[in-house]
Enzyme design. Structure first.
Site, short mmCIF file in Angstrom:
data_model
loop_
_atom_site.label_atom_id
_atom_site.label_comp_id
_atom_site.label_asym_id
_atom_site.label_seq_id
_atom_site.Cartn_x
_atom_site.Cartn_y
_atom_site.Cartn_z
N ASP A 29 0.85 -1.19 0.00
CA ASP A 29 0.00 0.00 0.00
C ASP A 29 0.88 1.24 0.00
O ASP A 29 1.90 1.30 0.69
CB ASP A 29 -0.91 -0.01 1.24
CG ASP A 29 -2.06 0.96 1.11
OD1 ASP A 29 -3.22 0.50 0.98
OD2 ASP A 29 -1.82 2.19 1.13
N HIS A 95 -10.44 -5.35 -3.35
CA HIS A 95 -9.10 -5.62 -2.83
C HIS A 95 -9.19 -5.97 -1.36
O HIS A 95 -10.09 -5.51 -0.66
CB HIS A 95 -8.17 -4.43 -3.04
CG HIS A 95 -8.71 -3.14 -2.49
ND1 HIS A 95 -9.68 -2.42 -3.14
CD2 HIS A 95 -8.45 -2.48 -1.34
CE1 HIS A 95 -9.98 -1.35 -2.42
NE2 HIS A 95 -9.25 -1.37 -1.32
N HIS A 97 -6.99 -5.87 2.20
CA HIS A 97 -5.80 -5.37 2.89
C HIS A 97 -5.27 -6.49 3.79
O HIS A 97 -6.04 -7.13 4.50
CB HIS A 97 -6.16 -4.20 3.82
CG HIS A 97 -6.74 -3.00 3.12
ND1 HIS A 97 -6.02 -1.84 2.93
CD2 HIS A 97 -7.96 -2.77 2.58
CE1 HIS A 97 -6.78 -0.94 2.32
NE2 HIS A 97 -7.97 -1.47 2.10
#
Ligand code: 5GP
Length: 115
Positions: A29, A95, A97
């Site tokens: 990220d 997505h 994390h």
């Protein structure tokens, strides 16, 4: 119009890719919220869990998370899928994390549940 994450997957935008297979690509990220903060993104453009086709095979996301955690030597980690703007989703390409690398704070609405 390809999503931001499709552009990363296609190497049109740079990112630190740490894992990929035929179903998913994972990269760091850009604004990490923990020492380890990886985004695991299906190659298929699905907006969010709310739009997930029922017939799709999405165990690949979890399989990838397990492999990445092993690769990074993490025995504790958190998986988060923000779904919709109120939950903090800002990129509308599904997505997950993967967060870890330290003691993680609790999650939820700040202050909720405190008496
Ligand atoms: P969301 O808020 O949708 O759950 O998560 C989107 C994540 O994408 C955020 O944590 C944000 O920091 C990350 N992000 C946004 N733009 C980029 C980018 O260009 N490169 C990378 N590597 N991450 C990004």
């Amino acid at each position: 119009m390809p999503t931001l994450f499709t552009k990363i997957i296609n190497r049109e935008i740079p990112a630190e890719i740490i894992y990929e297979d035929s179903h998913v690509v994972a990269f760091k990220d850009i604004q990490p919220q923990a020492p380890v903060h990886v985004l695991i993104v299906p190659r298929q453009e699905v907006v969010s869990i709310a739009e997930l086709p029922e017939e799709g095979d999405h165990r690949h996301l979890l399989n990838a998370a397990k492999k990445i955690a092993e690769q990074l030597g993490l025995s504790s980690f958190r998986l988060v899928i923000n779904t919709g703007p109120d939950a903090g989703q800002t990129v509308f390409h599904l997505h997950m994390h993967l967060l870890g690398g330290d003691q993680l704070g609790h999650f939820g609405v700040p202050g909720f549940g405190e008496s």
